[in-house]
Design an enzyme around this catalytic site. Sequence first.
Site, mmCIF file in Angstrom:
data_model
loop_
_atom_site.group_PDB
_atom_site.id
_atom_site.type_symbol
_atom_site.label_atom_id
_atom_site.label_comp_id
_atom_site.label_asym_id
_atom_site.label_seq_id
_atom_site.Cartn_x
_atom_site.Cartn_y
_atom_site.Cartn_z
ATOM 1 N N CYS A 126 -5.681 65.577 30.429
ATOM 2 C CA CYS A 126 -4.934 65.112 29.261
ATOM 3 C C CYS A 126 -5.221 65.961 28.034
ATOM 4 O O CYS A 126 -4.335 66.215 27.210
ATOM 5 C CB CYS A 126 -5.257 63.654 28.984
ATOM 6 S SG CYS A 126 -7.009 63.330 28.646
ATOM 7 N N HIS A 161 -9.019 59.577 25.793
ATOM 8 C CA HIS A 161 -7.748 60.103 26.297
ATOM 9 C C HIS A 161 -7.030 60.857 25.187
ATOM 10 O O HIS A 161 -6.979 60.394 24.042
ATOM 11 C CB HIS A 161 -6.882 58.944 26.798
ATOM 12 C CG HIS A 161 -5.603 59.362 27.430
ATOM 13 N ND1 HIS A 161 -5.526 60.249 28.483
ATOM 14 C CD2 HIS A 161 -4.312 59.003 27.163
ATOM 15 C CE1 HIS A 161 -4.265 60.413 28.835
ATOM 16 N NE2 HIS A 161 -3.516 59.682 28.043
ATOM 17 N N ASN A 174 2.755 60.534 26.117
ATOM 18 C CA ASN A 174 1.642 60.543 27.059
ATOM 19 C C ASN A 174 1.916 61.562 28.157
ATOM 20 O O ASN A 174 2.983 62.179 28.200
ATOM 21 C CB ASN A 174 1.456 59.139 27.651
ATOM 22 C CG ASN A 174 0.049 58.908 28.175
ATOM 23 O OD1 ASN A 174 -0.784 59.800 28.179
ATOM 24 N ND2 ASN A 174 -0.216 57.700 28.630
#
Length: 337
Positions: A148, A285, A305
């Site tokens: 990520c 994240h 995302n």
Amino acid sequence: MNVYHLYTVAMATVFAVVAPPCCQNASWDEELKHLNSVAGDFTPFGGRSDLVYEGKGEFESCNRCFQNATERHAYLNSFSTQPQSAKYGLNQFSSLSPEEFRDLYLRAIPEQALPFFGSKTKELPAKFDWRDRAVVAPVQNQQACGSCWAFSVVGAMQAAKAIAGMPLEELSVQQVIDCCFQNGGCNGGSPTKALFWLQRTRINLVPQSEYPYKAKNGMCHFFSHPKGGVALRNFTTFDFSGQEEAMKAELVERGPLSAVVDAVSWQDYLGGIIQHHCSSRWPNHAVLVVGYDATGEIPFWIVQNSWGTDWGNEGYVYVKLGSNLCGIADSVAAVLV
């Protein structure tokens, strides 16, 4: 048919195989064979396309995860009393325990950012979304790789390139995973360390088509004369906690922002605006903040995302603005290419 419905149908089929009287005399081997035929046709289980139950214990473990998830969803949804509130339920991560989910997907490493000390924020539009200006690339899927941090940084760079007047193109996340040795690739990393590496080396990120994503660590490939691509000139990283109006100005003036958040509760997110049960204490994240909307009763950040378009709001999550929810303002980077 969306992921929620696919998952519900698949789980209903699984339970029908295990529970009905007509199957009570069947051997476990026969049941297992049928279960695997169901799972093999269903991609979203845990984000994996190769899910195979190797025994009764593994299936029962998955069954427990499903039951625990439904209890968790009931608790999370008990806070959602307004029409725009976030909804939680079955999705592609429901077959994973919270521990498995964290180990696979929440691998960003936060770095302490300096508090923002800027001038008074000028008047800003009530709504601003960089997607409306065609500078945000489509949602990607990191798959079962803790990358990520790389998606967040590359997303900011390719948007900055488009804002500067160059064509929007997807840049290579895999190049950052393989070559940024300060981070751990699929084992996790820090967006700030990646940005320092990009600034120091002035490496040219090549198009994704030249260096495609593999969802695993690989050998670093250097390109002496890349076609296209872009290098990082500079970046800033600030802590905007308590100053989200200034963060809005940063987004409007500089482009989409890389941010590190606590996304533990996002495992079950289906859509809507997150307003509760999202801590700012354990950032884990990395995401890309592309806009905000303060025109309604609940102002919110628009966040891209990297879990594919089947998750959330077609790959996006909305986070309430003004409360530093999920720690969204704690470590925020803007880039210049």
